[in-house]
Scaffold this active site. Sequence first.
Site, PDB file in Angstrom:
ATOM      1  CB  THR A  13      -6.382   2.860  -5.313  1.00  0.00           C
ATOM      2  OG1 THR A  13      -5.315   1.657  -5.086  1.00  0.00           O
ATOM      3  CG2 THR A  13      -7.620   2.762  -4.689  1.00  0.00           C
ATOM      4  CE  LYS A  67      -7.368  -2.682  -4.255  1.00  0.00           C
ATOM      5  NZ  LYS A  67      -7.926  -1.485  -3.393  1.00  0.00           N
ATOM      6  CE1 TYR A 110      -5.840   5.254  -2.865  1.00  0.00           C
ATOM      7  CE2 TYR A 110      -4.435   4.989  -1.137  1.00  0.00           C
ATOM      8  CZ  TYR A 110      -5.618   4.551  -1.582  1.00  0.00           C
ATOM      9  OH  TYR A 110      -6.503   3.715  -0.632  1.00  0.00           O
ATOM     10  CB  SER A 113      -0.934   0.063   1.411  1.00  0.00           C
ATOM     11  OG  SER A 113      -1.417   1.280   1.564  1.00  0.00           O
ATOM     12  CG  HIS A 135     -10.927   0.785  -1.122  1.00  0.00           C
ATOM     13  ND1 HIS A 135     -10.301   1.554  -1.882  1.00  0.00           N
ATOM     14  CD2 HIS A 135     -10.142   0.879   0.137  1.00  0.00           C
ATOM     15  CE1 HIS A 135      -9.146   2.313  -1.084  1.00  0.00           C
ATOM     16  NE2 HIS A 135      -9.252   1.476   0.091  1.00  0.00           N
TER      17      HIS A 135
HETATM   18  C1  FNR Z   1      -7.657  -1.631   2.622  1.00  0.00           C
HETATM   19  N1  FNR Z   1      -7.780  -1.395   1.034  1.00  0.00           N
HETATM   20  C2  FNR Z   1      -6.680  -0.448   0.347  1.00  0.00           C
HETATM   21  N2  FNR Z   1      -7.029  -0.287  -0.877  1.00  0.00           N
HETATM   22  C3  FNR Z   1      -5.897   0.302  -1.443  1.00  0.00           C
HETATM   23  O1  FNR Z   1      -5.915   0.577  -2.557  1.00  0.00           O
HETATM   24  N3  FNR Z   1      -5.074   0.930  -0.767  1.00  0.00           N
HETATM   25  C4  FNR Z   1      -4.815   1.060   0.721  1.00  0.00           C
HETATM   26  O2  FNR Z   1      -4.082   1.511   1.286  1.00  0.00           O
HETATM   27  C5  FNR Z   1      -6.039   0.360   1.220  1.00  0.00           C
HETATM   28  N4  FNR Z   1      -6.058   0.051   2.589  1.00  0.00           N
HETATM   29  C6  FNR Z   1      -7.045  -0.836   3.155  1.00  0.00           C
HETATM   30  C7  FNR Z   1      -7.046  -0.950   4.684  1.00  0.00           C
HETATM   31  C8  FNR Z   1      -7.794  -1.766   5.288  1.00  0.00           C
HETATM   32  C9  FNR Z   1      -7.509  -2.207   6.657  1.00  0.00           C
HETATM   33  C10 FNR Z   1      -8.465  -2.739   4.535  1.00  0.00           C
HETATM   34  C11 FNR Z   1      -9.418  -3.657   4.992  1.00  0.00           C
HETATM   35  C12 FNR Z   1      -8.768  -2.332   3.072  1.00  0.00           C
HETATM   36  C13 FNR Z   1      -8.664  -2.197   0.160  1.00  0.00           C
HETATM   37  C14 FNR Z   1      -7.981  -3.504  -0.112  1.00  0.00           C
HETATM   38  O3  FNR Z   1      -7.098  -3.378  -0.914  1.00  0.00           O
HETATM   39  C15 FNR Z   1      -9.016  -4.427  -0.763  1.00  0.00           C
HETATM   40  O4  FNR Z   1      -9.708  -3.744  -1.838  1.00  0.00           O
HETATM   41  C16 FNR Z   1     -10.158  -5.107   0.170  1.00  0.00           C
HETATM   42  O5  FNR Z   1      -9.576  -5.196   1.472  1.00  0.00           O
HETATM   43  C17 FNR Z   1     -10.746  -6.302  -0.369  1.00  0.00           C
HETATM   44  O6  FNR Z   1     -11.650  -6.717   0.478  1.00  0.00           O
HETATM   45  P1  FNR Z   1     -11.605  -7.900   1.691  1.00  0.00           P
HETATM   46  O7  FNR Z   1     -10.465  -8.902   1.087  1.00  0.00           O
HETATM   47  O8  FNR Z   1     -10.893  -7.149   2.951  1.00  0.00           O
HETATM   48  O9  FNR Z   1     -12.910  -8.334   1.856  1.00  0.00           O
END
Ligand code: FNR
Length: 347
Positions: free
Chosen positions: A159, A215, A133, A109, A239
């Site tokens: 993203t 994404k 980002y 991330s 997300h």
């Molecule tokens: C995320 N997700 C996310 N996506 C991204 O592009 N950059 C980020 O920094 C983050 N940070 C983040 C933190 C936390 C705590 C969560 C739970 C999710 C989204 C992540 O990449 C992904 O799309 C989802 O987590 C997928 O769903 P599940 O597998 O958690 O159900």
Amino acid sequence: ESKLQLVCLQDYEEHASKILPPFVLDFYRGGADQEQTLRDNREAFKRWRLMPRVLRGVENRSMATTALGYSVSAPLGIAPTAMQKMAHEDGELATARAAFSEGLVYVLSTVATSTIEEIAAAAPRGNNWFQLYIYKDRQVTVDMVRRAEQANFKALVVTVDTVLLGRRLATERNELSDSGSSTSNTFVSSLFDPSLTWKDIAWLKSITKMPIVVKGILRPDDAELAVQYGVAAIAVSNHGGRQLDGVQATIDALPAIVKQVNGRCEVYVDGGIMQGTDILKALALGARMVFTGRPILWGLAHSGEAGIVNVIRLLKKELDLAMALSGCSTVTDIDRSLVVHQGFFSN
Ligand code: FNR
């Protein structure tokens, strides 16, 4: 006293909910607003039912495939999740190492508690991708891209669903209470650029040779634009239900996007994967690979790298069993006819 035996991802989730500080748990677990999409991501998988083939000779099986041309041991990758050191002191380093040792894609991330260079040192031969980002300050963005290139990252995951940060109500409540422990990304997200358009994808493509994964796509017409702008892959994602509440579950959004893309780039999906049959269903509906976010955090919280390896192995074991029981020896045997939506037979 009786040692907890963790045999599925739900067990890891339950364990994490007992050991993590409440504000960390709320930040990791939570979704936006009333969490309709967070719930639906999981519920939607249950509305797709399996139609297994029998008598196919499945004694020799492999889950191996490729992503962006790189070999992976299974059609499973680690989604980018922010601030992993809140789960375990080894944070992203443990995650990158676990992904490497299990032969999976790891996505770091932008909002991490380890640097790009630390990840490269922890897993130098890993299949590491960088989630980007696009910042208001384009020079900051360019610098991150250059660092990812130099650290031998294989792809940029841009993203596009977070021009503003969704409201996570539990986190807001925690910040209003006087605990003083802010887990919010509010400051970081204020650096993200809400003026982004498709032209910025063209700009990004012009400054790097790294393949670009977009994404956060949920519509076929946006998928078409992504193909037109020359992306290497589309990640169908909401997300993890943390941005716009009320959007379609990702597994339901996937089929129309796969149809529109028609093989012109790779299509991945994330959101709500909790067991091997979820992966089987996603592949049957045309995803090349799935990504998982929260379950990795639960494994990390349990025991760092070892906990993540266990979560990955559970998912692999479940996918292997699901493939065998549905007559599939390889991922290419997994076709659209293996799933039917309950809407087709419940009326
Ligand atoms: C995320 N997700 C996310 N996506 C991204 O592009 N950059 C980020 O920094 C983050 N940070 C983040 C933190 C936390 C705590 C969560 C739970 C999710 C989204 C992540 O990449 C992904 O799309 C989802 O987590 C997928 O769903 P599940 O597998 O958690 O159900």
